[in-house]
Scaffold this motif. Sequence first.
Motif, PDB file in Angstrom:
ATOM      1  N   LYS A  40     -10.029  -3.791   5.841  1.00 38.35           N
ATOM      2  CA  LYS A  40     -10.298  -2.517   4.716  1.00 38.35           C
ATOM      3  C   LYS A  40     -11.498  -1.564   5.331  1.00 38.35           C
ATOM      4  O   LYS A  40     -11.842  -0.690   4.450  1.00 38.35           O
ATOM      5  CB  LYS A  40     -11.203  -3.854   3.689  1.00 38.35           C
ATOM      6  CG  LYS A  40     -10.108  -4.787   3.145  1.00 38.35           C
ATOM      7  CD  LYS A  40      -8.807  -4.529   3.137  1.00 38.35           C
ATOM      8  CE  LYS A  40      -7.617  -5.358   2.911  1.00 38.35           C
ATOM      9  NZ  LYS A  40      -6.522  -5.645   2.714  1.00 38.35           N
ATOM     10  N   HIS A  46      -5.267  -1.356   5.578  1.00 35.93           N
ATOM     11  CA  HIS A  46      -5.555  -1.830   4.523  1.00 35.93           C
ATOM     12  C   HIS A  46      -4.989  -3.222   5.306  1.00 35.93           C
ATOM     13  O   HIS A  46      -4.573  -4.370   4.659  1.00 35.93           O
ATOM     14  CB  HIS A  46      -4.259  -1.473   3.793  1.00 35.93           C
ATOM     15  CG  HIS A  46      -3.609  -0.240   3.744  1.00 35.93           C
ATOM     16  ND1 HIS A  46      -4.170   0.211   2.111  1.00 35.93           N
ATOM     17  CD2 HIS A  46      -3.319   0.568   3.900  1.00 35.93           C
ATOM     18  CE1 HIS A  46      -4.547   1.363   1.935  1.00 35.93           C
ATOM     19  NE2 HIS A  46      -3.526   1.994   3.021  1.00 35.93           N
ATOM     20  N   TRP A  97      -8.868   1.675  -1.588  1.00 38.35           N
ATOM     21  CA  TRP A  97      -8.407   2.118  -2.293  1.00 38.35           C
ATOM     22  C   TRP A  97      -8.510   3.108  -2.940  1.00 38.35           C
ATOM     23  O   TRP A  97      -7.642   4.441  -3.912  1.00 38.35           O
ATOM     24  CB  TRP A  97      -7.715   1.445  -3.384  1.00 38.35           C
ATOM     25  CG  TRP A  97      -7.345   0.001  -3.085  1.00 38.35           C
ATOM     26  CD1 TRP A  97      -6.167   0.188  -2.207  1.00 38.35           C
ATOM     27  CD2 TRP A  97      -6.452  -0.810  -4.039  1.00 38.35           C
ATOM     28  NE1 TRP A  97      -5.408  -1.060  -2.296  1.00 38.35           N
ATOM     29  CE2 TRP A  97      -5.739  -1.335  -2.779  1.00 38.35           C
ATOM     30  CE3 TRP A  97      -5.899  -1.166  -5.322  1.00 38.35           C
ATOM     31  CZ2 TRP A  97      -4.652  -2.753  -3.513  1.00 38.35           C
ATOM     32  CZ3 TRP A  97      -5.921  -2.600  -4.916  1.00 38.35           C
ATOM     33  CH2 TRP A  97      -4.664  -3.042  -4.118  1.00 38.35           C
ATOM     34  N   GLN A 135      -8.090   6.261  -0.633  1.00 36.95           N
ATOM     35  CA  GLN A 135      -6.466   6.314  -0.028  1.00 36.95           C
ATOM     36  C   GLN A 135      -6.229   7.131  -1.935  1.00 36.95           C
ATOM     37  O   GLN A 135      -5.759   8.493  -1.080  1.00 36.95           O
ATOM     38  CB  GLN A 135      -5.402   5.495  -1.029  1.00 36.95           C
ATOM     39  CG  GLN A 135      -4.141   5.135  -0.049  1.00 36.95           C
ATOM     40  CD  GLN A 135      -3.270   3.954  -1.030  1.00 36.95           C
ATOM     41  OE1 GLN A 135      -4.247   2.292  -1.459  1.00 36.95           O
ATOM     42  NE2 GLN A 135      -2.584   3.727  -0.049  1.00 36.95           N
ATOM     43  N   PHE A 138       0.549  -1.258   0.340  1.00 36.10           N
ATOM     44  CA  PHE A 138       0.029   0.300   0.166  1.00 36.10           C
ATOM     45  C   PHE A 138       0.121   0.792   0.518  1.00 36.10           C
ATOM     46  O   PHE A 138       0.483   2.101  -0.397  1.00 36.10           O
ATOM     47  CB  PHE A 138      -1.296   0.033   1.067  1.00 36.10           C
ATOM     48  CG  PHE A 138      -0.400   0.193   2.681  1.00 36.10           C
ATOM     49  CD1 PHE A 138      -0.328  -1.152   3.316  1.00 36.10           C
ATOM     50  CD2 PHE A 138      -0.636   0.876   3.579  1.00 36.10           C
ATOM     51  CE1 PHE A 138       0.170  -1.108   4.479  1.00 36.10           C
ATOM     52  CE2 PHE A 138       0.333   1.440   4.615  1.00 36.10           C
ATOM     53  CZ  PHE A 138       0.218  -0.049   5.269  1.00 36.10           C
TER      54      PHE A 138
END
Length: 672
Positions: free
Chosen positions: A664, A631, A332, A335, A286
Amino acid sequence: MKGKVWNHDKIAYGGDYNPEQWPEETWEEDMRLLKLAHIDTLTLNVFSWAALQPSEDSYCFEKLDKIMALAKRHGMKVCLATGTGAHPAWMARKYPEVLRTDFYGRKHKFGARHNSCPNSLIYRKFSARLAGKLAERYKDYDNILAWHISNEYGGECYCENCERAFRTWLKGRYGSLEALNCAWNTSFWGHTFYDWEEIVLPDQRSEHIDEERTVAQAISLDYRRFNSDSILACFQLEYDAVKEHTPDIPVTTNLMGAYKPLDYMKWGRCMDFVSWDNYPSNEDSFSQIAMNHDLMRGAGGNKPFVLMEQTPSQQNWQPFNALKRPGVMRLWSYQAVAHGSDAVLFFQMKQSIGSCEKYHGAVISHAGHEHTRVFREVAALGEELERLGGEILGSAVPAEAAILFDWENWWAADYSAGPSVDLKYLDEALRYYTALHRQNIPVDFVCEEDDFSKYKLLAAPVMYMTKPGVDGRIREFVEKGGTFVATFFSGYVDESDLVVLGGYPGRLRDILGVWVEEIDALPPHKKNRFTYQGQEYEAGLLCDIMHLEGAKALAVYEEDFYQGFPVLARNSYGEGRAYYVGTRSEEGFYRKFMENLCKEQQIKPAAQTPENVEAIRRVRGQEQYLFLLNHGEGKACLEAPEDGTDLLSGQGYKKGDAMELDAKGVAVLKVC
Ligand code: GLA
Ligand code: ZN
C-alpha cells in the motif's frame, strides 16, 4: 489560477463538516482536532435548506454566519454548498408539486433527500433564490474556494409536471409529431401519436417491463436525455444565481463516477470544474477506481478535478462495510491525485450521533478525540500534503490513448432487447480500460465532440449508437494515422435507436472493413475459442459472424458452425488502422492485444512496474511527477524508472536504482 481548479496554494485537505448538527460549544474543540489533522478546507452547508429557510418568506442565516466566521477565524478554506440537496418539510406540505413521483407511479411524501421534482417551478425558484442569497451574503469572504451546488444530483421523476415538461422538450427536439412518430418508430405495436397530449412518460405503468427493460427503446432513451437535461437545468439555475454575485468563484457539484442516469459528459462541460465522490466497494479493482477518476477527468474535458468525498475508513450503506485497511486511505488519496485531483476531501469531518450515517467513517469519531487509528492516518496524510505545498497542483495527466465513452450510447446499448442480457456497456469499457491501465498506459475518456486528433489510439467499446457526424470524425482520425478499435455490437443504430440499414456495423463498416452478418449470443457457460499470436483465448458473450471487406483476419473461430470465420480483423485505412474485435474475450487477450497496438503506435507506459504497482504521471511545463502506487498486499521491489526525488520520503534516485514500496506504499517521484 492557470490550470488550477481553484484558488488554493496546496492540495486541499478536509471535507464535509456539519457543525449545525452540534452545540456551538463543541465547535472550537472540532477546530483544534481538525487543525491537528492538518485540515485546511471545509465543505459547509450541504443540507441546510430547512435551517436557512424556516418558511416561505423567512430566511435565517445567523448560524451560518457564525460557522463562516469560525472557518475564517481558523484559517480554513471553504467549499460552500448551496444546501439544496433536500427541500424543507414545509415546502413539501405547502407545495406538493415539489415531491417526486417514482418509476412505479407512487407520489412520494416528504422524506429522505435528493427528493425534489426537477421540473417543479417552485423547487427551481426557491433553490435558485437560496443560492443567490448565499452568494450575496458571503461574497466578500476571500476564503471561499468554490460553490458546491446541491449534492449528488440524481434520480428520476415521473410526475405529471415532468410529463408536461417532457412534451415540451420533445417539441423542441422534433418540431413535429410526424418527425417524432418516425424517430420513435411508433408504427410498431400501434403507438402512433396524433396529439402531443397523448404522450406519457415511459415508466412501469406504460412502456417498461422493469427498470432496465422497455418495449419502446427510443422513448426511454429520450426520457433519459430529458431527465438528465431537466436536472442539469436546475444546476444551471443555481449556477447563474451564484455567478451573479461572485463571478470569480468557480462552481461545481459533486458527481458520482460512472453514474448512469446523468450524462456527465454533458454535465461536466457546464461546470467550472468537475468534482466527484469516490466510494469503491470492497470488490472494485484498483483499475476500476482509476477508471472512475479518468472518466470524471474526461467529463470535465480532461482537466484537473476535485475529489470531493471519500470515506476516511468505513462506509455505512454497503451491505458489508469493511474498514479501509491501514494505508489504503492514503494510497487511494494519492491515486486520486495521480489521476488529476487537486484535492483530497472526505465525507465527513465528524461522525453524527443520529440517523443513517452515524456509523459512517469520519475524521472525528464518536470517541471525540485524536487517539484513533483513523485520526492518526488522516493526520499523517495531512502532514504530508502540507509538505508537498504547491507541487503537483494544476498539472495535467497527458494521455495518448483514449476511450470514447458516451452516456446516450450506454443507455441505448443497455436497453437493447437482445442479443444478450449480460451485455453491459460499462463492463466492456472497463475491460479495455483495465488492459491499458494495468500496463501503465495513461487513458483519457472523451466524448464524441472532443478532439480525437491529439490521440494515437482511440478505443470505442460497444459503440452501438453512431450519432450523425461521428463516423466522419473517426474516419478522419484513422485516415490521418490513428488506430481505432471497435467491438461487437457497434454501429447498429442511429441517435433514435433506429437500425442503420444495409448491414452491420452500419456507418463504421467501411472504416473497419467488415460486414457482420449474424451475432451468436452464448450463455455464460458456453465458449468458443480463437488463437492470437500463438496463444489460445476464449470467445464468449457475443460471437459476430463476419465477412471481410478489405480487412485482414488476425484470428478465426475454432469451433461451431462458424469455425474458420474471422473473429479479429484489421483494416488499413488511409494512414491508420482500424481493428474490429468480434467477441468478448478474457483479460489475457485484452492485455496482449492492447500492448501490441500501443507498441505499433509507440505509446509508452508511464513506467515499467511489477504487477499491482500502478504508475502514472502528472506534468506541468517542465515539471513531471511520477506516481508509483503499490496496490499489492506485499512489498514491491522495482528499479527507479527515472532520475528524481521522492517528494514523500525525500529520497533521491538515479534511474535503475533499487526502489522498495511497502504494501500500500506510495512514491511521488519528481523527475529531474
Ligand atoms: C454521499 C453524499 C454524502 C454522504 C456520503 C456517505 O456521497 O454526498 O452526503 O451521504 O454519500 O457515503
Ligand atoms: Zn416531476
